[in-house]
Design a protein around this motif. Structure first.
Motif, PDB file in Angstrom:
ATOM      1  N   VAL A  29       5.540  19.375   1.985  1.00  0.00           N
ATOM      2  CA  VAL A  29       6.384  18.670   2.964  1.00  0.00           C
ATOM      3  C   VAL A  29       5.561  18.176   4.145  1.00  0.00           C
ATOM      4  N   CYS A  30       4.353  18.735   4.335  1.00  0.00           N
ATOM      5  CA  CYS A  30       3.488  18.295   5.451  1.00  0.00           C
ATOM      6  C   CYS A  30       2.559  17.167   5.033  1.00  0.00           C
ATOM      7  N   ILE A  31       1.961  17.279   3.848  1.00  0.00           N
ATOM      8  CA  ILE A  31       0.934  16.325   3.440  1.00  0.00           C
ATOM      9  C   ILE A  31       1.505  15.020   2.917  1.00  0.00           C
ATOM     10  N   ASP A  32       2.685  15.048   2.321  1.00  0.00           N
ATOM     11  CA  ASP A  32       3.222  13.814   1.735  1.00  0.00           C
ATOM     12  C   ASP A  32       3.467  12.721   2.786  1.00  0.00           C
ATOM     13  N   PRO A  33       4.158  13.004   3.919  1.00  0.00           N
ATOM     14  CA  PRO A  33       4.308  11.960   4.940  1.00  0.00           C
ATOM     15  C   PRO A  33       2.961  11.478   5.504  1.00  0.00           C
ATOM     16  N   TRP A  34       2.014  12.425   5.624  1.00  0.00           N
ATOM     17  CA  TRP A  34       0.682  12.052   6.126  1.00  0.00           C
ATOM     18  C   TRP A  34       0.002  11.053   5.181  1.00  0.00           C
ATOM     19  N   LEU A  35       0.062  11.343   3.877  1.00  0.00           N
ATOM     20  CA  LEU A  35      -0.604  10.470   2.902  1.00  0.00           C
ATOM     21  C   LEU A  35       0.069   9.101   2.827  1.00  0.00           C
ATOM     22  N   LEU A  36       1.393   9.054   3.012  1.00  0.00           N
ATOM     23  CA  LEU A  36       2.077   7.751   3.000  1.00  0.00           C
ATOM     24  C   LEU A  36       1.602   6.872   4.159  1.00  0.00           C
ATOM     25  N   GLU A  37       1.299   7.483   5.308  1.00  0.00           N
ATOM     26  CA  GLU A  37       0.898   6.704   6.473  1.00  0.00           C
ATOM     27  C   GLU A  37      -0.614   6.460   6.532  1.00  0.00           C
ATOM     28  N   HIS A  38      -1.407   7.519   6.220  1.00  0.00           N
ATOM     29  CA  HIS A  38      -2.857   7.401   6.402  1.00  0.00           C
ATOM     30  C   HIS A  38      -3.615   7.242   5.087  1.00  0.00           C
ATOM     31  N   ARG A  39      -3.098   7.817   4.000  1.00  0.00           N
ATOM     32  CA  ARG A  39      -3.697   7.713   2.660  1.00  0.00           C
ATOM     33  C   ARG A  39      -5.096   8.337   2.598  1.00  0.00           C
TER      34      ARG A  39
ATOM     35  N   LEU B  63       0.825  -1.210   0.000  1.00  0.00           N
ATOM     36  CA  LEU B  63       0.000   0.000   0.000  1.00  0.00           C
ATOM     37  C   LEU B  63       0.857   1.256   0.000  1.00  0.00           C
ATOM     38  N   CYS B  64       1.969   1.200   0.717  1.00  0.00           N
ATOM     39  CA  CYS B  64       2.874   2.350   0.749  1.00  0.00           C
ATOM     40  C   CYS B  64       3.459   2.615  -0.633  1.00  0.00           C
ATOM     41  N   SER B  65       3.814   1.547  -1.348  1.00  0.00           N
ATOM     42  CA  SER B  65       4.360   1.695  -2.703  1.00  0.00           C
ATOM     43  C   SER B  65       3.324   2.295  -3.649  1.00  0.00           C
ATOM     44  N   VAL B  66       2.072   1.818  -3.529  1.00  0.00           N
ATOM     45  CA  VAL B  66       1.009   2.363  -4.374  1.00  0.00           C
ATOM     46  C   VAL B  66       0.750   3.819  -4.024  1.00  0.00           C
ATOM     47  N   ALA B  67       0.770   4.124  -2.707  1.00  0.00           N
ATOM     48  CA  ALA B  67       0.530   5.497  -2.284  1.00  0.00           C
ATOM     49  C   ALA B  67       1.582   6.437  -2.842  1.00  0.00           C
ATOM     50  N   LYS B  68       2.822   5.984  -2.902  1.00  0.00           N
ATOM     51  CA  LYS B  68       3.884   6.836  -3.475  1.00  0.00           C
ATOM     52  C   LYS B  68       3.591   7.158  -4.929  1.00  0.00           C
ATOM     53  N   ARG B  69       3.136   6.159  -5.693  1.00  0.00           N
ATOM     54  CA  ARG B  69       2.851   6.386  -7.109  1.00  0.00           C
ATOM     55  C   ARG B  69       1.669   7.338  -7.286  1.00  0.00           C
ATOM     56  N   ILE B  70       0.652   7.194  -6.384  1.00  0.00           N
ATOM     57  CA  ILE B  70      -0.525   8.047  -6.500  1.00  0.00           C
ATOM     58  C   ILE B  70      -0.204   9.467  -6.065  1.00  0.00           C
ATOM     59  N   ILE B  71       0.609   9.610  -5.010  1.00  0.00           N
ATOM     60  CA  ILE B  71       0.982  10.953  -4.546  1.00  0.00           C
ATOM     61  C   ILE B  71       1.706  11.714  -5.654  1.00  0.00           C
ATOM     62  N   ALA B  72       2.516  10.978  -6.434  1.00  0.00           N
ATOM     63  CA  ALA B  72       3.231  11.631  -7.541  1.00  0.00           C
ATOM     64  C   ALA B  72       2.276  12.184  -8.594  1.00  0.00           C
ATOM     65  N   LYS B  73       1.047  11.634  -8.665  1.00  0.00           N
ATOM     66  CA  LYS B  73       0.057  12.105  -9.636  1.00  0.00           C
ATOM     67  C   LYS B  73      -0.708  13.326  -9.151  1.00  0.00           C
TER      68      LYS B  73
ATOM     69  N   ASP C 136      -2.903  35.732   2.042  1.00  0.00           N
ATOM     70  CA  ASP C 136      -3.616  36.565   3.014  1.00  0.00           C
ATOM     71  C   ASP C 136      -4.589  35.790   3.890  1.00  0.00           C
ATOM     72  N   ASN C 137      -5.179  34.721   3.352  1.00  0.00           N
ATOM     73  CA  ASN C 137      -6.298  34.089   4.070  1.00  0.00           C
ATOM     74  C   ASN C 137      -6.012  32.680   4.595  1.00  0.00           C
ATOM     75  N   ASP C 138      -5.259  31.879   3.887  1.00  0.00           N
ATOM     76  CA  ASP C 138      -5.155  30.453   4.208  1.00  0.00           C
ATOM     77  C   ASP C 138      -3.863  30.130   4.946  1.00  0.00           C
ATOM     78  N   CYS C 139      -3.955  28.970   5.633  1.00  0.00           N
ATOM     79  CA  CYS C 139      -2.757  28.383   6.270  1.00  0.00           C
ATOM     80  C   CYS C 139      -2.851  26.869   6.142  1.00  0.00           C
ATOM     81  N   CYS C 140      -1.722  26.204   6.332  1.00  0.00           N
ATOM     82  CA  CYS C 140      -1.688  24.733   6.246  1.00  0.00           C
ATOM     83  C   CYS C 140      -2.363  24.154   7.488  1.00  0.00           C
ATOM     84  N   ALA C 141      -3.339  23.242   7.275  1.00  0.00           N
ATOM     85  CA  ALA C 141      -4.082  22.662   8.404  1.00  0.00           C
ATOM     86  C   ALA C 141      -3.235  21.679   9.212  1.00  0.00           C
ATOM     87  N   ILE C 142      -2.101  21.268   8.674  1.00  0.00           N
ATOM     88  CA  ILE C 142      -1.254  20.302   9.391  1.00  0.00           C
ATOM     89  C   ILE C 142      -0.258  21.019  10.305  1.00  0.00           C
TER      90      ILE C 142
END
Length: 361
Positions: free
Chosen positions: A329-339, A276-286, A300-306
């Motif tokens: 740099v915040c979302i990529d490690p999150w997606l690898l673990e939680h997807r 699943l981690c390998s597949v997640a890496k390929r999907i994150i690249a997309k 002006d308005n937004d910030c990173c929720a992580i």
């Protein structure tokens, strides 16, 4: 997560069933051990000394733990017959109670209640002698003869000791030939207490009250008796030992089986996680990314929720299919673990057509 919970519940269920099975086997072993017949062991030899009712007679270590001993007593008595000749009788017809085992002699006195001469139990402190007579003085050795019943042995022995008796003979109130070992709390009193049968008591009473003879009584230490205290013989011990070994083998086999299954489950789970981690890496690249520019409204308005940091110029953000944006740099490690998206929990694997459990996407 669901697979792991089901596996742990199944293991717990197996553990409970195995504990119940082991408890039943242990219970059956103990019942079989306790159901073995008890045997009185004949006297092996004479003891050398007694102290507080315990003999210095030595037994093997394994027997000392399981055998209770008792001491018989000779009742040797003499009186003058009608023809003036001395008559002597004696037999091993009594048993010492708990306490001191001593040889004692003296005048035999059949105790009665001062208020009720038909009461020979010795439970009242108002004592009279044979046929309502007086109790001998303390300087003259004498032995009390009392009937069992109405109070415990401790009270009878205590009253005899307080009246200055050298010993006490308690005869049974039932026609039973079994000699019991009397329970006495104070084992340090300087008095000998023995228990005898109803037949012996009636015989002594007849000499004292019917023939009105003066009886001299001697209580002499007799032979030893041993009784299996726990009703456990060697066969029962062997049976329990074998049962315990069998239980240990069954437990060991079950534990090996459980941990082998557990290892296989963890190994399968680890392989699936890596896939699943390998597949997640390929999907994150997309998933598309973009760089923040000075004229973008996110500044002006937004910030990173992580990381809860506002977006700055040149920050690289990743835009998920659900339109939520995060620092790359915040979302990529999150997606690898939680997807999944941290905000709306959208599953990126399902969104891109990957079905969990299949090998294709």
């Amino acid at each position: 997560a669901n697979i792991e919970i089901v596996s742990m519940m199944s293991a717990l269920s197996h553990q409970v069933n195995m504990n119940n099975f082991l408890s039943l086997l242990v219970g059956a072993s103990l019942v079989a051990a306790n159901s073995s017949p008890s045997h009185d062991i004949a006297s092996l030899s004479q003891p050398t000394e007694f102290s507080n009712g315990v003999s210095s007679f030595a037994l093997p270590a394994e027997d000392r733990m399981a055998i209770e001993s008792s001491t018989l007593a000779y009742l040797n008595y003499s009186f003058t017959g009608p023809d003036g000749h001395l008559i002597e009788f004696g037999s091993e017809s009594a048993k010492y109670g708990e306490g001191r085992v001593l040889n004692r002699s003296g005048l035999l006195v059949h105790i009665s209640n001062s208020a009720n001469h038909s009461d020979h139990t010795g439970c009242s402190k108002q004592w009279s002698g044979t046929l309502g007579g007086t109790i001998p003085e303390r300087d003259a050795p004498w032995i009390a003869l009392v009937r069992r019943g109405s109070c415990n042995f401790e009270d009878k022995v205590k009253h005899a000791y307080e009246r200055g008796a050298a010993g006490i003979i308690i005869y049974n109130d039932k026609n039973d030939t079994k000699l019991e070992k009397m329970k006495i709390n104070d084992k340090e009193r300087n008095i000998t207490a023995v228990f005898t049968t109803n037949a012996m008591g009636r015989e002594l009473i007849e000499i004292l009250e019917v023939h009105r003879s003066v009886v001299q009584m001697r209580i002499i230490e007799g032979s030893r008796q041993f009784r299996n205290l726990g009703n456990i013989n060697r066969t029962s011990v062997l049976f329990v030992s074998i049962s315990f070994i069998v239980l240990m083998i069954i437990s060991l086999v079950w534990l090996v089986f459980y941990y082998v299954q557990r290892f296989r489950y963890l190994q399968t789970k680890d392989k699936q996680s890596k896939r699943l981690c390998s597949v997640a890496k390929r999907i994150i690249a997309k998933i598309p990314t973009k760089s923040i520019k000075s004229d973008d409204k996110e500044i002006d308005n937004d910030c990173c929720a992580i990381c809860i940091e506002p977006y700055k110029v040149t920050d690289v953000i990743r835009v998920l299919p659900c339109k939520h944006e995060f620092h790359k740099v915040c979302i990529d490690p999150w997606l690898l673990e939680h997807r999944t998206c941290p905000m709306c929990k959208m599953d990126i694997l399902k969104h891109y057509g990957f079905v969990v459990g299949s090998s294709s996407s």
